[in-house]
Design an enzyme around this catalytic site. Structure first.
Site, PDB file in Angstrom:
ATOM      1  N   LYS A  24       1.007  -1.544   0.207  1.00 61.04           N
ATOM      2  CA  LYS A  24       0.188   0.185  -0.451  1.00 61.04           C
ATOM      3  C   LYS A  24       1.063   0.994  -0.201  1.00 61.04           C
ATOM      4  O   LYS A  24       0.333   2.574  -0.441  1.00 61.04           O
ATOM      5  CB  LYS A  24      -1.138  -0.139   1.198  1.00 61.04           C
ATOM      6  CG  LYS A  24      -0.299   0.119   2.143  1.00 61.04           C
ATOM      7  CD  LYS A  24      -1.271   0.329   3.989  1.00 61.04           C
ATOM      8  CE  LYS A  24      -0.526   0.003   5.030  1.00 61.04           C
ATOM      9  NZ  LYS A  24      -0.261   1.128   5.378  1.00 61.04           N
ATOM     10  N   THR A  25       1.618   1.104   0.718  1.00 56.35           N
ATOM     11  CA  THR A  25       3.159   2.315   0.552  1.00 56.35           C
ATOM     12  C   THR A  25       3.035   2.554  -1.448  1.00 56.35           C
ATOM     13  O   THR A  25       3.659   3.927  -0.771  1.00 56.35           O
ATOM     14  CB  THR A  25       3.978   2.561   1.824  1.00 56.35           C
ATOM     15  OG1 THR A  25       3.627   2.195   3.274  1.00 56.35           O
ATOM     16  CG2 THR A  25       5.215   3.185   1.384  1.00 56.35           C
TER      17      THR A  25
ATOM     18  N   ASP B  79      -3.674   7.248   4.895  1.00 59.31           N
ATOM     19  CA  ASP B  79      -3.300   5.526   4.892  1.00 59.31           C
ATOM     20  C   ASP B  79      -3.895   5.679   6.645  1.00 59.31           C
ATOM     21  O   ASP B  79      -4.244   6.563   7.492  1.00 59.31           O
ATOM     22  CB  ASP B  79      -1.648   5.999   5.500  1.00 59.31           C
ATOM     23  CG  ASP B  79      -0.915   4.829   5.445  1.00 59.31           C
ATOM     24  OD1 ASP B  79      -1.913   3.449   4.556  1.00 59.31           O
ATOM     25  OD2 ASP B  79       0.279   4.071   5.290  1.00 59.31           O
ATOM     26  N   GLU B  80      -4.118   3.926   6.629  1.00 56.37           N
ATOM     27  CA  GLU B  80      -4.030   3.208   8.437  1.00 56.37           C
ATOM     28  C   GLU B  80      -4.972   3.638   8.591  1.00 56.37           C
ATOM     29  O   GLU B  80      -6.079   3.974   9.528  1.00 56.37           O
ATOM     30  CB  GLU B  80      -3.368   3.896   9.184  1.00 56.37           C
ATOM     31  CG  GLU B  80      -2.302   2.716   8.748  1.00 56.37           C
ATOM     32  CD  GLU B  80      -1.577   1.530   8.502  1.00 56.37           C
ATOM     33  OE1 GLU B  80      -2.693   0.899   8.841  1.00 56.37           O
ATOM     34  OE2 GLU B  80      -1.027   1.693   8.482  1.00 56.37           O
TER      35      GLU B  80
ATOM     36  N   GLN C  17      -7.082  -5.831   9.775  1.00 54.70           N
ATOM     37  CA  GLN C  17      -6.159  -4.713  10.883  1.00 54.70           C
ATOM     38  C   GLN C  17      -6.610  -4.068  11.466  1.00 54.70           C
ATOM     39  O   GLN C  17      -5.480  -3.325  12.223  1.00 54.70           O
ATOM     40  CB  GLN C  17      -4.491  -4.863   9.984  1.00 54.70           C
ATOM     41  CG  GLN C  17      -4.592  -5.542   9.022  1.00 54.70           C
ATOM     42  CD  GLN C  17      -3.110  -5.476   8.509  1.00 54.70           C
ATOM     43  OE1 GLN C  17      -2.010  -5.442   9.207  1.00 54.70           O
ATOM     44  NE2 GLN C  17      -2.741  -5.779   7.102  1.00 54.70           N
TER      45      GLN C  17
ATOM     46  N   ARG D 261       2.892 -11.118  10.204  1.00 49.82           N
ATOM     47  CA  ARG D 261       4.256 -10.676  10.578  1.00 49.82           C
ATOM     48  C   ARG D 261       5.369 -11.649  10.071  1.00 49.82           C
ATOM     49  O   ARG D 261       6.240 -11.523   9.328  1.00 49.82           O
ATOM     50  CB  ARG D 261       4.394 -10.181  12.102  1.00 49.82           C
ATOM     51  CG  ARG D 261       3.319  -9.632  12.722  1.00 49.82           C
ATOM     52  CD  ARG D 261       3.567  -8.085  11.913  1.00 49.82           C
ATOM     53  NE  ARG D 261       2.132  -8.042  11.156  1.00 49.82           N
ATOM     54  CZ  ARG D 261       2.021  -7.131   9.946  1.00 49.82           C
ATOM     55  NH1 ARG D 261       2.731  -6.322   9.534  1.00 49.82           N
ATOM     56  NH2 ARG D 261       1.122  -7.210  10.013  1.00 49.82           N
TER      57      ARG D 261
END
Length: 764
Positions: free
Chosen positions: A45-46, A231-232, A262, A607
């Site tokens: 996404k970044t 973002d987020e 998330q 992770r």
């Protein structure tokens, strides 16, 4: 470690199809109007955010200073700024900021429109706010720690949910403490305004009030910024959502990127519904899903999909990856927490021997109270490790406070430790009274404990004398018992006599954590006493000091973290421990709470890049006693546990804490069975009622064990450990496949260690 971002020369940035996958590319082209990108874990996404801004500047000819990009941390903002500046001309002119930083900037820019604050207002840190609250609590005679914690939390609830104090008090009008809270809140806000200061929440609420009540200011900001990205987005709270909704209401050129799977911060105000509300508030929203994962193996992604599909409050998406299949995901059921820690640390040693750096391995847990056994086991085997975003076990305040009682009995001259117990648990002896007692001790050239034990002869208020009388009675009783009990029995008696555990509000999550931490300390004392039955309190305290002093924190070790703390990180090897009901998940009756617990498991799983292991314990020492545990429901959802699974794989290795042989429950969906790999030991018995195969090691490669000179393994042999110093072998476990011996160290006491893995050298 994060995904590596490949920067390109500016001449190359137009070739976006080479830089982005199909879904990312299509989302990048959708620049006009509202856009929602549901970005799965590790889906890049970044990269999308960066190149979308570059596309706006280079292809759509949007002025960089017309773009506002919101991130959630200063670190993320700085990384984004650097990336944009390297792929877009004049990219450093893009406003990349956190919510709080942006609001602070705008409040200063339009300070002339503020009524209660001047332009030079101060932003109070959490420490500054805590100092103010402490004074107000004192004025209101509020001593109860649970009440204080709730009051502090409620202030954030009010501000993050954009409520007035009247609205909040009306909702909770039947709460007995609501009027005290109302006074506390009003006094707190008055104190902030008197100091021309705002707390972090005020930055949001005051900016929202400014733009929602002043059209001139709103028009000015809307003319200044015409393209927005956040973002987020799953981590936004109500007030943050209202702010961005207002700012983007004119052009509606807004991209939000988030992953409802998330969303794990509901306890601090994050509202997952913001993602779903967005499509209603911005009609015509185009939705894109980033489902290709660049981080993990296929087998790890398969498990991630298996767990998260059970949540209902989500946008349906399914992760996939073009990475290798990878190794199987493993589940290990330990007999107890010592067995669990031993298993994990042995696997860490093996993985490191195969080339995995320690800082590419992580032990993740739902509750930080589980960390002690892993910290101690890593120290036993001289493995560097760090506590990520948290305190090491013996450095936690509640642990230091409890141990201070032992110190007060063993070393009455230790004023620092005694100061910790005067008002722990709370008995109404405030700072002013403690300062008075310290003055008396200094004047009499004696110690704080002497003053308390002889309080009758001092000129003190009767109310204080009454409280000191109770403390003296407790200490006198403890002193009379210390010679009659071993360290563990005395410790449990001390907990009961002081009523420390009763002082915690188990409905409060922070208090519940502290409560579990002290129970884990109780287990630590028991383990030490079992190994060192003749030891004194001083001996135990010395062993604790050794553990604390030897911790490695150089950033190069195995990471021990809560799942919350590990969000945004990634590792080659991940161990998710404590997969039991009431731990992971924490006992939840509410459907929304359970879904957040499941999202936490999803975050933990994703992770891992290469290897993933989940563990549980058949029994765990909690609440002052050993209790049988129930496997987490998530293990069944992950298809890693069965109602009828492997019954027994016995091992000759003697459990170092409970004096019985391991029965190792190991389950994975591996394609081949190699049961003899299990712990390198002999299989005495195998009963299985499932067609699944069982394997132990990550790899089919054979790991050579440490060469041992068996002629040196004998009672009385002298050894040297790099952490514990010199020691002597006092017991040899017969038929141990891992060559376990008990060693009495001069300062650290007795420990059961495997010579196969422990960094032991024999003295000549």
């Amino acid at each position: 470690m994060r995904l590596t971002f490949n920067f390109f020369d500016k001449k190359d940035i137009m070739d976006y199809k080479e830089l982005l996958n199909k879904e990312q590319y299509e989302a990048m082209l959708a620049t006009d109007g509202p856009v929602l990108v549901s970005a799965g874990a590790g889906s890049g996404k970044t990269r999308l955010l960066t190149y979308r801004i570059a596309y706006l500047i280079t292809d759509k000819h949007v002025a960089p200073n017309k773009i506002l990009a919101i991130t959630f941390t200063n670190k993320a903002a700085n990384e984004m700024k650097e990336r944009i500046s390297r792929v877009a001309p004049d990219g450093d002119m893009v406003m990349v900021s956190t919510f709080h930083s942006f609001c602070a900037r705008m409040l200063r820019t339009y300070s002339s429109f503020l009524t209660d604050y001047k332009e030079n207002f101060t932003i109070f840190s959490d420490t500054d706010c805590a100092r103010i609250m402490k004074d107000i609590f004192k004025q209101l005679n509020i001593d109860d720690e649970s009440t204080k914690s709730n009051f502090k939390h409620n202030i954030s609830v009010i501000k993050n949910d954009n409520m007035s104090i009247d609205e909040f008090c009306n909702i909770y009008r039947y709460d007995r403490s609501i009027r005290d809270f109302e006074r506390f809140y009003n006094m707190y806000q008055q104190e902030l305004k008197k100091n021309n200061a705002m707390d972090f929440d005020d930055l949001l609420i005051n900016f929202y009030h400014l733009i929602s009540t002043n059209q001139e200011v709103l028009d000015s900001i809307q003319n200044r910024y015409t393209y927005f990205s956040v973002d987020e987005f799953q981590d936004t709270n109500k007030i943050q959502y209202e702010i961005i909704k207002l700012l983007a209401s004119k052009t509606k050129n807004i991209l939000i990127v988030g992953d409802e799977d998330q969303s794990i911060y509901g306890w601090r105000g994050a509202n997952i519904d913001n993602i779903f509300n967005f499509t209603h508030d911005f009609l015509g929203t185009r939705i894109f899903k980033l489902e290709q994962n660049y981080r993990s193996t296929k087998k790890i992604i398969e498990r991630a999909n298996m767990i998260i599909k059970n949540n209902q409050n989500r946008l349906a998406k399914k992760l996939y990856t073009e990475n290798d299949d990878g190794t199987d995901v493993f589940y290990y059921q330990a007999m107890n927490e010592a067995d669990e820690a031993d298993f994990v640390v042995r696997q860490i040693v093996r993985s490191h021997e195969m080339g995995t750096p320690y800082n590419e391995m992580a032990i993740l847990m739902r509750l930080n109270s589980l960390s002690r056994s892993f910290e101690e086991k890593l120290l036993n085997y001289n493995i560097p490790h760090i506590m990520y975003n948290g305190f090491k076990f013996f450095e936690r305040a509640e642990i230091k406070n409890v141990l201070a009682y032992l110190t007060a009995i063993a070393n009455p001259d230790d004023d620092v430790s005694f100061n910790r117990i005067i008002n722990f648990p709370k008995r109404g002896i405030g700072d002013t009274s403690i300062e008075k007692l310290l003055e008396i001790a200094a004047r009499n050239r004696t110690h704080l404990k002497d003053v308390v034990m002889n309080y009758e002869s001092e000129i003190l208020p009767n109310s204080l004398k009454s409280k000191l009388k109770d403390l003296k009675a407790i200490l006198s009783d403890l002193e009379s018992k210390v010679g009659e009990m071993n360290v563990y029995d005395f410790f449990t008696y001390m907990l009961e006599r002081t009523e420390i555990l009763k002082s915690f509000d188990l409905e409060n999550e922070q208090d519940y954590e502290r409560y579990l931490n002290i129970n884990s300390l109780n287990n630590s004392v028991k383990e030490y006493t079992d190994h060192n039955p003749e030891a004194s309190i001083i001996d135990y305290l010395q062993s604790v000091t050794l553990y604390s002093a030897m911790d490695s924190d150089d950033g190069k070790g195995v990471v021990i973290a809560t799942v919350h703390g590990a969000k945004g990180l990634e590792f080659d090897d991940v161990y998710v421990v404590g997969c039991e009901e009431k731990i992971f998940p924490i006992s939840r009756d509410d459907k929304d709470d359970l879904e957040e617990e499941r999202r936490l498991m999803y975050v933990a799983i994703t992770r891992a890049k290469k290897n993933l292991v989940l563990t549980s314990s058949s029994s765990r020492f909690l609440y002052g006693k050993r209790e049988y545990s129930v496997k987490s429901r998530f293990l069944y959802e992950l298809d890693l546990a069965r109602e009828r699974q492997i019954n027994t794989i016995s091992n000759a290795y003697n459990n170092s804490y409970n004096n019985y042989n391991y029965s190792n429950y190991i389950h994975s969906n591996t394609s081949k069975s190699n049961i003899n790999d299990i712990k390198g030991g002999n299989m005495n018995e195998l009963q299985t009622n499932t067609t699944k195969s069982f394997n132990y090691t990550f790899s089919k490669n054979t790991i050579e064990k440490k060469t041992i000179d068996f002629s040196k393994i004998k009672l009385g042999a002298k050894v040297i450990h790099p952490k514990f110093g010199e020691g002597e072998i006092t017991e040899i476990t017969p038929n141990s496949s891992n060559h376990c011996v008990k060693i009495r160290f001069k300062e650290a006491g007795e420990k059961m260690l495997s010579l196969e893995y422990a960094p032991i050298e024999f003295k000549e």
